[in-house]
Design a protein around this motif. Structure first.
Motif, PDB file in Angstrom:
ATOM      1  N   MET A  10      -9.542  46.610 -30.180  1.00 22.96           N
ATOM      2  CA  MET A  10      -9.613  45.488 -30.892  1.00 22.96           C
ATOM      3  C   MET A  10     -10.494  44.783 -30.447  1.00 22.96           C
ATOM      4  O   MET A  10     -10.610  44.529 -29.706  1.00 22.96           O
ATOM      5  CB  MET A  10      -7.993  45.132 -30.494  1.00 22.96           C
ATOM      6  CG  MET A  10      -7.537  43.254 -30.725  1.00 22.96           C
ATOM      7  SD  MET A  10      -6.435  42.381 -30.168  1.00 22.96           S
ATOM      8  CE  MET A  10      -7.788  41.378 -28.596  1.00 22.96           C
ATOM      9  N   TYR A  11     -10.960  44.099 -31.937  1.00 23.24           N
ATOM     10  CA  TYR A  11     -11.648  43.176 -31.871  1.00 23.24           C
ATOM     11  C   TYR A  11     -11.780  41.571 -32.668  1.00 23.24           C
ATOM     12  O   TYR A  11     -10.605  42.023 -33.174  1.00 23.24           O
ATOM     13  CB  TYR A  11     -12.630  43.524 -32.728  1.00 23.24           C
ATOM     14  CG  TYR A  11     -13.982  45.084 -32.048  1.00 23.24           C
ATOM     15  CD1 TYR A  11     -14.421  45.307 -31.234  1.00 23.24           C
ATOM     16  CD2 TYR A  11     -12.694  45.920 -32.499  1.00 23.24           C
ATOM     17  CE1 TYR A  11     -14.286  46.834 -30.907  1.00 23.24           C
ATOM     18  CE2 TYR A  11     -13.168  47.649 -32.106  1.00 23.24           C
ATOM     19  CZ  TYR A  11     -14.447  47.322 -31.066  1.00 23.24           C
ATOM     20  OH  TYR A  11     -14.274  48.887 -30.737  1.00 23.24           O
ATOM     21  N   GLU A  12     -12.211  40.738 -32.442  1.00 21.15           N
ATOM     22  CA  GLU A  12     -11.565  39.505 -33.092  1.00 21.15           C
ATOM     23  C   GLU A  12     -13.079  38.578 -33.419  1.00 21.15           C
ATOM     24  O   GLU A  12     -14.101  38.925 -32.930  1.00 21.15           O
ATOM     25  CB  GLU A  12     -10.911  38.516 -31.532  1.00 21.15           C
ATOM     26  CG  GLU A  12      -9.506  38.852 -31.296  1.00 21.15           C
ATOM     27  CD  GLU A  12      -9.144  37.637 -29.637  1.00 21.15           C
ATOM     28  OE1 GLU A  12      -8.240  37.649 -30.297  1.00 21.15           O
ATOM     29  OE2 GLU A  12     -10.320  37.451 -29.067  1.00 21.15           O
ATOM     30  N   GLU A  28      -5.504  40.999 -39.022  1.00 22.21           N
ATOM     31  CA  GLU A  28      -4.453  40.207 -38.932  1.00 22.21           C
ATOM     32  C   GLU A  28      -5.340  38.762 -38.983  1.00 22.21           C
ATOM     33  O   GLU A  28      -6.066  38.742 -38.361  1.00 22.21           O
ATOM     34  CB  GLU A  28      -3.984  40.312 -37.395  1.00 22.21           C
ATOM     35  CG  GLU A  28      -3.288  41.031 -37.012  1.00 22.21           C
ATOM     36  CD  GLU A  28      -2.550  41.704 -35.816  1.00 22.21           C
ATOM     37  OE1 GLU A  28      -3.367  40.551 -34.729  1.00 22.21           O
ATOM     38  OE2 GLU A  28      -1.692  42.622 -35.489  1.00 22.21           O
ATOM     39  N   PRO A  75      -7.077  39.217 -25.548  1.00 22.41           N
ATOM     40  CA  PRO A  75      -6.901  38.830 -26.984  1.00 22.41           C
ATOM     41  C   PRO A  75      -7.352  37.238 -26.946  1.00 22.41           C
ATOM     42  O   PRO A  75      -6.741  36.291 -25.614  1.00 22.41           O
ATOM     43  CB  PRO A  75      -5.296  38.480 -27.420  1.00 22.41           C
ATOM     44  CG  PRO A  75      -5.091  40.182 -26.297  1.00 22.41           C
ATOM     45  CD  PRO A  75      -5.999  40.697 -24.531  1.00 22.41           C
ATOM     46  N   SER A  76      -7.742  35.979 -27.323  1.00 23.40           N
ATOM     47  CA  SER A  76      -8.122  35.052 -27.068  1.00 23.40           C
ATOM     48  C   SER A  76      -6.924  34.685 -27.903  1.00 23.40           C
ATOM     49  O   SER A  76      -5.755  34.387 -28.863  1.00 23.40           O
ATOM     50  CB  SER A  76      -9.464  35.172 -27.971  1.00 23.40           C
ATOM     51  OG  SER A  76     -10.610  35.410 -27.356  1.00 23.40           O
ATOM     52  N   ARG A 132      -8.347  39.240 -36.512  1.00 21.18           N
ATOM     53  CA  ARG A 132      -7.766  40.545 -35.250  1.00 21.18           C
ATOM     54  C   ARG A 132      -8.190  41.735 -35.798  1.00 21.18           C
ATOM     55  O   ARG A 132      -7.532  42.488 -36.948  1.00 21.18           O
ATOM     56  CB  ARG A 132      -6.614  40.015 -34.746  1.00 21.18           C
ATOM     57  CG  ARG A 132      -6.595  40.502 -33.233  1.00 21.18           C
ATOM     58  CD  ARG A 132      -5.580  40.361 -32.551  1.00 21.18           C
ATOM     59  NE  ARG A 132      -6.312  39.179 -31.747  1.00 21.18           N
ATOM     60  CZ  ARG A 132      -4.879  38.475 -31.127  1.00 21.18           C
ATOM     61  NH1 ARG A 132      -3.213  38.107 -31.072  1.00 21.18           N
ATOM     62  NH2 ARG A 132      -5.182  37.341 -31.027  1.00 21.18           N
ATOM     63  N   ASN A 149       0.127  36.674 -25.710  1.00 16.69           N
ATOM     64  CA  ASN A 149      -1.287  37.965 -25.891  1.00 16.69           C
ATOM     65  C   ASN A 149      -0.884  38.160 -24.313  1.00 16.69           C
ATOM     66  O   ASN A 149      -1.310  39.392 -24.027  1.00 16.69           O
ATOM     67  CB  ASN A 149      -2.307  37.019 -25.674  1.00 16.69           C
ATOM     68  CG  ASN A 149      -2.097  35.451 -27.090  1.00 16.69           C
ATOM     69  OD1 ASN A 149      -2.194  36.189 -27.818  1.00 16.69           O
ATOM     70  ND2 ASN A 149      -3.242  34.921 -27.221  1.00 16.69           N
ATOM     71  N   HIS A 189      -7.712  45.548 -35.363  1.00 21.57           N
ATOM     72  CA  HIS A 189      -7.039  46.863 -34.579  1.00 21.57           C
ATOM     73  C   HIS A 189      -7.557  47.752 -35.175  1.00 21.57           C
ATOM     74  O   HIS A 189      -7.288  48.219 -36.723  1.00 21.57           O
ATOM     75  CB  HIS A 189      -6.081  46.943 -34.589  1.00 21.57           C
ATOM     76  CG  HIS A 189      -5.073  45.637 -34.594  1.00 21.57           C
ATOM     77  ND1 HIS A 189      -4.479  45.819 -32.662  1.00 21.57           N
ATOM     78  CD2 HIS A 189      -4.730  44.086 -35.032  1.00 21.57           C
ATOM     79  CE1 HIS A 189      -4.374  44.576 -32.256  1.00 21.57           C
ATOM     80  NE2 HIS A 189      -4.805  44.039 -33.395  1.00 21.57           N
ATOM     81  N   SER A 230      -3.249  45.189 -24.547  1.00 21.20           N
ATOM     82  CA  SER A 230      -4.633  45.241 -25.154  1.00 21.20           C
ATOM     83  C   SER A 230      -5.551  46.086 -24.135  1.00 21.20           C
ATOM     84  O   SER A 230      -5.534  46.261 -23.189  1.00 21.20           O
ATOM     85  CB  SER A 230      -6.102  44.304 -24.617  1.00 21.20           C
ATOM     86  OG  SER A 230      -7.147  43.629 -25.407  1.00 21.20           O
TER      87      SER A 230
END
Length: 967
Positions: free
Chosen positions: A365-367, A428, A457-458, A312, A446, A314, A451
């Motif tokens: 934020m990206y995953e 993370e 968030p997943s 994750r 979550n 940020h 967010s």
């Protein structure tokens, strides 16, 4: 002896003369051919110029073609020089390395930069020795396998053939090898640093269209990972070989034939990118090429293994970026409009750009799914947003193996390749749990996160490996279908490749999805023909059904709905793959979990020196207690109290209820629009720099969402919320509409209002009033109006010339309808609160102009010139003439005093009826002369005469106050 020598010389002399005559006879045709070739080249260069003149094209067309040719020639020469330079470097690597030791590290081979990378010259010798035989195999593969497959794929390519296949003498070179044996004892992992600069030559011909194309020279540089697994106790000791590029390799192609056009600047990068996309779809993570060496092997597990984890990301902020938007050619430093591009393998994300800020804050934020650790890296590049080409502001790379070990990394990273700048990231590592026991806890955590991204968030990931289907229904006419599969989970849809001409397809494709809440989401599988309109079957699997199985595993044939009686698809859904039997389809579901014992690295101070970011060879930004730059600064004295911004504590919360929509447009039409369908609508909302997106409702023109969104408002004042509606499609979403933005006025400080009045490019600004919701200006402005029937007055209100407070649009044709041509009342503002109004007085006054009733050439006191017509002009060619009239107001010869009428084609009695205005006073007219020329419009290569006739009028001899119209 002397007599014998003389006799021999006499005999040899005729033979020498005969030989000279024969050699000169052979040389003459070659010389003639060279002269003819030179003449032909000159003729070919002049032919476009002649044709442009013959057909009357503008000289700008010739100049544009010349510029394109010069760009193509320059690109070709650069490619050839790069290819020769790369070949020389590979052939003289040792000499280059020993003699150029003071070069930058990026110019040296990997075995110099990294001590754990080894040279393998013995392997390169084997490759060079076997290269001709590899070429024979590739030629046979292209001619006997690939060419027939291409010819069968399209009727337009039925005459395609490879006329020449030569991979050259330069073999692929392995410039270094790194072995990883410490992670898994059941496999051997190798990283091969490949470098290929070859003189390969491949020519293709399509006889039907007389088209020839080809490649002559290729460069390819990248890191190929080779995994030898599983290791077995029988010959050949290795069960399979898996290969893939961890990141996209660098590619450079030298085109020939018709594909020479791809070397034109612009097309060059586009063509190489398309080829790299094709390579990435097969050989760049998460895609793998697996070659089994033994039978009864679980190839599916090797081709699509479980991901190592999820990171994750940020993207928080950046500081001290380089100013690229300079003024007066760099004399005055400006700002930049920075945005960031994040890459992990084929996963690419782009942040929003921040206007005019060298210390931007993104807070996004990206995953990303991580497939290989060690090996995969996070690359962050920062750019300055520009209308033409974005400027580079720096890059940083982070080895994700560091994130895996530290669990949480919160640090500043120096940007490389730029004088200054650093970026703040929080990374993370999310572990993958094989049990759903803690799923509720993860979802609850979550939900507590604030967010700011479009996607929440997943809580889990779902990886689907699609392999095959059986006995699908036939097309009309009992023809085999060409099936493909579309797999959808909520708003995300992914598509498999197409298997042509079979009702029992084998896809062997892998897909990965992020899951927010498995308890509320389903897997929707649609099997379609290649036209994407004919359905061959469908299947819906609720994820709750998967969660109810042992170890989150399903392994069975599924009957397709809306399909044939025997139409089935085999799917295996499993969290961990057990080595019981060979399976062809499987889906992984894993819960994302951030370890509670993970502690973030202490954020280091912002580095003072941008440095290179550390890491071996400048490749990876290493972490250390002093920060990525390895620098620290003295700690300041400990403050006793905080010093917040004056706006601190004045935030408010906006709650948005998205309820429903009605009477939307139907975008999903069938049969070319003859049959109306529906739409799959969803809504995008933008407010305070954040974007929210609703879920998609399928096939509904009156959707009901009933969704709730909350956002914290921090900026004052004049924020607005924007809504956009789209129709969800496989390729590109269709636009359904955009309501008027809603202005938001937050409780707290009142705005400092200013007004800007605009009329046809001319604007005036009022003063800025002190903070008040009822500002008072008492200011007047004047505008010159050309035609009040077509012009509009615009009033824009803003807070300190920043945030918009509302807009008033007043067409002047409405003022013409008012008594006395005066508007004096309260008017409503667009983009503001319903009660927001502005008190405005607009007074329109019409200028009096004296016109005469004569025709032809007219001069009046408003300094207006009107060209009526010409008669009995002289012909300039057999087609007559293409006349037009030009004016110059002497004695000034500048752009503001020149005018020109339109051109009348093939007309010796043209009627123009055009009016031209000149700005000068009546007193100045006594010193002015009007120079008028009637000309023939010709091309720059034409021999026709240009001037038809001309005259000069002394304006002091003309009564322009009364108006004059005469021949």
């Amino acid at each position: 002896e002397c007599s014998v020598l003389k006799q021999r010389s006499r005999d040899s002399l005729p033979r020498c003369r005969q030989s000279q005559r024969s050699q000169s006879g052979l040389a003459m045709p070659a010389a003639d051919a060279a002269v003819l070739w030179s003449f032909g080249k000159c003729l070919g260069a002049l032919l476009p110029v002649y044709l442009a003149g013959y057909y009357g094209f503008s000289i700008s067309v010739v100049l544009l073609g010349l510029m394109i040719y010069m760009g193509w020639k320059h690109s070709r020469l650069e490619k050839v020089m790069r290819l020769k330079s790369a070949m020389y470097l590979l052939e003289n690597e040792m000499e280059f390395t020993t003699e150029k030791v003071f070069r930058a590290k990026r110019d040296l081979p990997p075995w110099v930069n990294f001590p754990d990378v080894e040279k393998v010259e013995w392997l390169n010798k084997i490759l060079q020795q076997a290269w001709p035989f590899i070429g024979q195999y590739l030629e046979k593969l292209l001619v006997e396998t690939i060419a027939p497959a291409i010819r069968a794929s399209s009727i337009h390519l039925q005459t395609l053939s490879f006329t020449k296949v030569n991979i050259g003498d330069k073999a692929v070179k392995v410039v270094g090898v790194k072995a990883h044996t410490e992670h898994d004892k059941r496999q051997v992992m190798l990283d091969l640093y490949l470098s290929y600069a070859g003189d390969v030559e491949i020519n293709v011909e399509i006889k039907k269209y007389f088209c020839k194309a080809g490649v002559k020279g290729i460069q390819l540089h990248g890191k190929l990972r080779v995994i030898l697994e599983p290791l077995i106790g029988d010959v050949p000791l290795i069960g399979a070989i898996t290969m893939f590029f961890i990141r996209r390799p660098k590619l450079d192609i030298n085109w020939t034939g018709l594909t020479n056009l791809l070397d034109i600047p612009g097309l060059n990068a586009m063509s190489d990118t398309m080829i790299m996309d094709a390579i990435a779809s097969h050989l760049v993570l998460p895609n793998r090429l697996t070659v089994p060496l033994v039978a009864d092997l679980h190839v599916a597990q090797l081709r699509s293994p479980l991901p190592r984890g999820v990171v994750r990301i940020h993207l928080l902020e950046a500081e001290d970026l380089t100013a690229k938007d300079t003024v007066i050619k760099g004399l005055i430093d400006g700002k930049s409009d920075p945005y960031a591009v994040l890459r992990v393998g084929t996963q690419i994300f782009t942040s929003h750009h921040v206007d005019s800020n060298l210390n931007p804050q993104w807070r996004e934020m990206y995953e990303v799914i991580v497939h290989e650790v060690p090996g995969q890296e996070l690359e962050v590049e920062v750019f300055d947003k520009d209308p033409d080409q974005d400027d580079f502001l720096g890059r940083v790379k982070v080895d994700l193996d560091i994130v895996k070990k530290a669990r949480i990394v919160d640090d500043w990273f120096n940007l490389r390749d730029v004088p200054s700048g650093s970026v703040h990231l929080r990374l993370e590592w999310l572990s993958l749990l094989s049990s759903a026991d803690r799923l509720s806890e993860v979802i609850q955590k979550n939900q507590n996160l604030t967010s700011k991204t479009a996607d929440p968030p997943s809580a889990a990931i779902l990886a689907i490996y699609l392999d095959q289907a059986f006995d699908l229904p036939m097309r009309k006419g009992n023809k085999d279908p060409s099936p493909l599969v579309q797999i959808s989970i909520q708003d995300t849809t992914k598509e498999s490749k197409t298997c042509y001409g079979t009702n029992s397809p084998v896809w062997e494709d892998a897909f990965t999805f992020f899951i927010q809440d498995p308890r509320k989401q389903d897997i929707d599988i649609q099997v379609k023909d290649d036209d994407r309109a004919s359905s061959l079957g469908s299947l819906s699997i609720p994820l709750t059904r998967l969660m109810a199985t042992a170890q989150l595993t399903m392994d069975q044939w599924f009957q397709l709905e809306n399909s044939g009686l025997g139409s089935r698809i085999y799917i295996k859904i499993v969290l961990r793959v057990s080595p019981t039997s060979f399976t062809s389809d499987f889906i992984f579901l894993q819960v994302l979990w951030l370890s509670e014992d993970a502690t973030p690295t202490t954020p280091s101070p912002r580095p003072l020196d941008p440095g290179s970011g550390g890491g071996p060879g400048g490749i990876t930004a290493e972490l250390n207690p002093l920060g990525p730059g390895g620098l620290s600064k003295p700690l300041p004295s400990r403050p006793q109290h905080t010093t917040p911004d004056p706006e601190f504590g004045t935030e408010g919360v906006l709650r948005i209820h998205l309820v429903e929509a009605q009477n939307l447009i139907a975008k999903d039409n069938f049969m070319g629009g003859m049959v109306k369908g529906k739409s799959d609508p969803y809504v995008k909302m933008r407010v305070a720099g954040m974007t929210f997106r609703s879920h998609t409702i399928k096939e509904n023109l009156n959707p009901v969402w009933n969704e709730l969104y909350e956002v914290i408002l921090t900026q004052l004042p004049g924020q607005e919320i924007q809504f956009e509606l789209f129709d969800k499609d496989i390729d590109q979403d269709d636009f359904l509409g955009r309501p008027r933005p809603i202005m938001l006025r937050k409780n707290g400080k009142e705005p400092k209002a200013g007004a800007e009045i605009i009329l046809k490019g001319v604007s005036h600004k009022t003063k800025i009033c002190e903070r008040s919701t009822s500002p008072r200006w008492d200011e007047a402005f004047h505008f010159l109006v050309r035609d009040p029937r077509d012009e509009t007055l615009t009033v824009k209100l803003s807070h300190s010339w920043g945030q918009s407070l509302g807009t008033l649009t007043l067409p002047l044709r409405e003022v013409l309808l008012e008594p006395g041509l005066v508007v004096d009342r309260w008017l409503g503002l667009d983009g503001a609160l319903p009660e927001s109004q502005i008190l405005l007085r607009a007074n329109l006054k019409v200028l009096q102009t004296f016109y005469s009733t004569a025709t032809m050439l007219r001069l009046v006191c408003t300094q207006e010139t009107q060209v009526i017509m010409c008669v009995a002009l002289a012909a300039c060619s057999k087609d007559g003439a293409d006349p037009y009239v030009t004016f110059i107001l002497l004695p000034d010869k500048k752009a503001s005093t020149k005018r020109r009428t339109a051109t009348k084609k093939r007309d010796l009695n043209p009627e123009f009826n055009e009016r031209f205005d000149f700005d000068f006073t009546l007193e100045e007219s006594t010193q002015r002369r009007l120079d008028l020329s009637v000309k023939n419009s010709v091309s720059f290569m034409s021999r026709e005469r240009d001037l038809i006739g001309k005259l000069q009028l002394d304006l002091d001899q003309v009564d322009i106050k009364a108006g004059v119209t005469q021949w």
